[in-house]
Design an enzyme around this catalytic site. Structure first.
Site, PDB file in Angstrom:
ATOM      1  CG  MET A  72      -2.524 -13.027   2.420  1.00  0.00           C
ATOM      2  SD  MET A  72      -3.012 -14.754   2.404  1.00  0.00           S
ATOM      3  CE  MET A  72      -4.120 -14.766   1.013  1.00  0.00           C
ATOM      4  CG  HIS A  90      -3.712  -5.099  -1.606  1.00  0.00           C
ATOM      5  ND1 HIS A  90      -3.515  -5.874  -2.731  1.00  0.00           N
ATOM      6  CD2 HIS A  90      -4.160  -5.952  -0.657  1.00  0.00           C
ATOM      7  CE1 HIS A  90      -3.844  -7.128  -2.466  1.00  0.00           C
ATOM      8  NE2 HIS A  90      -4.238  -7.204  -1.226  1.00  0.00           N
ATOM      9  CE  LYS A  93     -12.715  -9.635  -3.300  1.00  0.00           C
ATOM     10  NZ  LYS A  93     -11.914 -10.542  -2.451  1.00  0.00           N
ATOM     11  CG  ASP A  94     -11.457 -10.534   2.023  1.00  0.00           C
ATOM     12  OD1 ASP A  94     -11.515 -11.656   1.539  1.00  0.00           O
ATOM     13  OD2 ASP A  94     -10.851  -9.590   1.475  1.00  0.00           O
ATOM     14  CD  GLN A 107      -9.497 -11.210   6.252  1.00  0.00           C
ATOM     15  OE1 GLN A 107      -9.036 -12.269   5.890  1.00  0.00           O
ATOM     16  NE2 GLN A 107      -9.125 -10.066   5.711  1.00  0.00           N
TER      17      GLN A 107
HETATM   18  P1  AMP Z   1      -5.402 -10.001   0.767  1.00  0.00           P
HETATM   19  O1  AMP Z   1      -4.033  -9.637   0.319  1.00  0.00           O
HETATM   20  O2  AMP Z   1      -6.267 -10.525  -0.316  1.00  0.00           O
HETATM   21  O3  AMP Z   1      -5.406 -10.828   2.036  1.00  0.00           O
HETATM   22  O4  AMP Z   1      -6.091  -8.635   1.180  1.00  0.00           O
HETATM   23  C1  AMP Z   1      -5.500  -7.750   2.088  1.00  0.00           C
HETATM   24  C2  AMP Z   1      -6.536  -6.742   2.528  1.00  0.00           C
HETATM   25  O5  AMP Z   1      -7.033  -6.051   1.390  1.00  0.00           O
HETATM   26  C3  AMP Z   1      -7.743  -7.404   3.220  1.00  0.00           C
HETATM   27  O6  AMP Z   1      -8.146  -6.605   4.320  1.00  0.00           O
HETATM   28  C4  AMP Z   1      -8.782  -7.396   2.138  1.00  0.00           C
HETATM   29  O7  AMP Z   1     -10.102  -7.364   2.621  1.00  0.00           O
HETATM   30  C5  AMP Z   1      -8.448  -6.108   1.411  1.00  0.00           C
HETATM   31  N1  AMP Z   1      -8.990  -6.124   0.049  1.00  0.00           N
HETATM   32  C6  AMP Z   1      -8.682  -6.989  -0.954  1.00  0.00           C
HETATM   33  N2  AMP Z   1      -9.414  -6.705  -2.056  1.00  0.00           N
HETATM   34  C7  AMP Z   1     -10.201  -5.650  -1.721  1.00  0.00           C
HETATM   35  C8  AMP Z   1     -11.181  -4.873  -2.426  1.00  0.00           C
HETATM   36  N3  AMP Z   1     -11.497  -5.112  -3.693  1.00  0.00           N
HETATM   37  N4  AMP Z   1     -11.764  -3.840  -1.779  1.00  0.00           N
HETATM   38  C9  AMP Z   1     -11.445  -3.553  -0.482  1.00  0.00           C
HETATM   39  N5  AMP Z   1     -10.543  -4.249   0.222  1.00  0.00           N
HETATM   40  C10 AMP Z   1      -9.927  -5.267  -0.383  1.00  0.00           C
END
Ligand code: AMP
Length: 283
Positions: A30, A37, A149-150, A153
């Protein structure tokens, strides 16, 4: 790096890559990119010949009371960071492109999207499953990388792929943390300096749980209560849930007999943070 905004152009690009026998990795995000990321992107580069990063703040995965409008965005910076990683495509569609007029199909996953975070985020996992299914059909990756982390999901997506026969390898990337233990998140920018300090109670409480298991504790209730107590020592923290569950089905367990997931969601002021850790019993 190409920036592609149209669904049709994205599909066409992938079709050419596939025809030429190239393996495509997709990293859905996102935006408001951070080090975690970028770790997923580097993981993708190792696993494929071409890397596509999607950047789409998906309105359907925000519950009505959530921060869709306020969600942090900085396209210019994201673009620069990805240029530096030498990815192949930044897919950046508009909401109208993804959900054109008349759109009415939703992907819903049954049990898995009723547990853990679901009661606090109505419609969230349905929104995630719907957009990810669309991204998979548009980008047609061979492999897709998601963060642990998610964790819920990730399990929802693994289920989606199995249940709907997507021929895509799903890779879970370990949680990326700041040096002091805080799991990196786009939402960490909402934290004041005082709240940022308070947020350390999440990783600290997970370590407490892990220590108990290492010392032989197997009762889930005893561990969860200690973890909750650890978080509650922090006056700015408000626990939403602390759960010990099966790491695949996410159903709660009473005893740790095999690797289990310790997952938690905590509000620090107005910011909702999640974190988790896999606990393995001794022996
Ligand atoms: P988001 O932009 O927050 O939707 O995250 C995009 C991807 O990055 C998703 O697959 C999240 O699980 C992953 N992500 C975000 N923060 C972390 C983190 N600290 N460690 C590992 N993966 C992450």
């Amino acid at each position: 790096m190409q920036v592609i905004e149209r669904v049709q152009d994205m599909s066409r690009w992938s079709e050419v890559q596939r025809r030429d026998g190239r393996r495509i990795a997709l990293v859905p995000t996102m935006g408001f990119l951070h080090e975690a990321h970028l770790c997923l992107v580097r993981d993708g580069k190792k696993r494929a010949d071409r890397v596509v990063v999607s950047l789409f703040v998906n309105p359907k995965q925000f519950a009505p009371n959530e921060d869709f409008a306020a969600y942090p965005r900085d396209f210019g910076r994201d673009r620069e960071l990805l240029e530096r990683e030498s990815i192949d495509v930044l897919f950046h569609p508009s909401a109208d492109e993804i959900y054109p007029a008349g759109f009415q199909t939703q992907v819903s996953i049954d049990k898995l999207s009723r547990l853990l975070c679901a009661p606090y985020r109505p419609g969230h996992f349905q929104g995630v499953a719907t957009v990810v299914a669309k991204l998979f059909n548009i980008v047609r990756p061979h492999v897709a990388i998601f963060g642990e982390k998610d964790y819920q999901q990730l399990q929802v997506i693994r289920r989606l792929v199995r249940d709907l026969n997507f021929d895509i390898e799903i890779v879970g990337h370990p949680i990326v943390r700041e040096a002091d233990g805080l799991a990196i998140s786009s939402r960490n920018v909402y934290l004041s300096p005082e709240e940022r300090q308070a947020a350390l109670c999440l990783s600290r409480s997970l370590s407490r749980g892990a220590c108990m298991v290492k010392r032989g504790e197997t009762q889930a209730r005893v561990i969860s209560e200690a973890v909750r107590a650890e978080i509650e020592k922090e006056p700015l923290a408000k626990v939403e849930y602390v759960t010990l569950c099966d790491s695949a089905t996410l159903e709660t367990v009473e005893k740790i007999q095999q690797a289990a997931l310790l997952a938690l969601a905590v509000r620090i002021g107005k910011t909702r943070l999640i974190d988790n850790r896999i606990l393995k019993p001794i022996g």
